[in-house]
Design a protein around this motif. Sequence first.
Motif, short mmCIF file in Angstrom:
data_model
loop_
_atom_site.label_atom_id
_atom_site.label_comp_id
_atom_site.label_asym_id
_atom_site.label_seq_id
_atom_site.Cartn_x
_atom_site.Cartn_y
_atom_site.Cartn_z
N GLN A 73 0.84 -1.21 0.00
CA GLN A 73 0.00 0.00 0.00
C GLN A 73 0.87 1.26 0.00
OE1 GLN A 73 -2.47 -0.61 3.44
NE2 GLN A 73 -4.22 -1.25 2.17
N VAL A 74 1.95 1.20 0.83
CA VAL A 74 2.87 2.35 0.89
C VAL A 74 3.52 2.54 -0.48
CG1 VAL A 74 5.00 3.21 1.92
CG2 VAL A 74 3.26 2.18 3.37
N ALA A 75 3.95 1.45 -1.10
CA ALA A 75 4.58 1.54 -2.42
C ALA A 75 3.59 2.08 -3.44
CB ALA A 75 5.10 0.19 -2.85
N ASN A 76 2.34 1.63 -3.32
CA ASN A 76 1.28 2.08 -4.21
C ASN A 76 1.03 3.59 -4.03
OD1 ASN A 76 -0.64 1.89 -6.17
ND2 ASN A 76 -2.23 1.11 -4.82
N VAL A 77 1.00 4.03 -2.78
CA VAL A 77 0.81 5.45 -2.47
C VAL A 77 2.00 6.25 -3.01
CG1 VAL A 77 0.69 7.14 -0.59
CG2 VAL A 77 -0.70 5.08 -0.50
N VAL A 78 3.21 5.75 -2.81
CA VAL A 78 4.42 6.43 -3.30
C VAL A 78 4.37 6.52 -4.83
CG1 VAL A 78 6.94 6.25 -3.52
CG2 VAL A 78 5.84 5.88 -1.31
N ASN A 79 4.00 5.44 -5.45
CA ASN A 79 3.88 5.44 -6.92
C ASN A 79 2.84 6.45 -7.38
OD1 ASN A 79 5.86 3.57 -7.53
ND2 ASN A 79 4.45 1.82 -7.48
N LYS A 118 2.94 13.79 -9.11
CA LYS A 118 3.97 14.81 -9.21
C LYS A 118 4.35 15.02 -10.68
CE LYS A 118 8.10 16.21 -6.73
NZ LYS A 118 9.12 15.82 -5.78
N LYS A 119 4.50 13.93 -11.43
CA LYS A 119 4.81 14.04 -12.85
C LYS A 119 3.68 14.75 -13.60
CE LYS A 119 7.81 10.00 -13.17
NZ LYS A 119 7.96 8.63 -13.69
#
Length: 111
Positions: A4-10, A16-17
Amino acid sequence: MEAQVANVVNNLNKNKKEQLIVKEKYDKAKKLLDKLREDERTLEEDGMKVLAVMRGCEEKKGELEREFRDFDKENAKVKKLMQELKSSIDEVQAEKEDKNKIYKKAKEEYN
């Protein structure tokens, strides 16, 4: 949880992009708008210059028309004077011819 954290970071990186892309497009659109506004000001200034030139041309046209009317009046006066001069020359010529006839007649009578 790490997924979930990785998904949120992604998602954050993706957002951001997208924000950078949107900002670039916004900046580009703002530059274009500024350019359009500058072009509009330039066109307005050029339009004012054209109007000023047109007013000047209209004034000059009026002056030239007045000068032409004045010239036309003077030309008519000159034509009238030329006609009077021609009439006077014709009268003098006729008088001269009459005097020549009288002179010739008197000369013939004398001889």
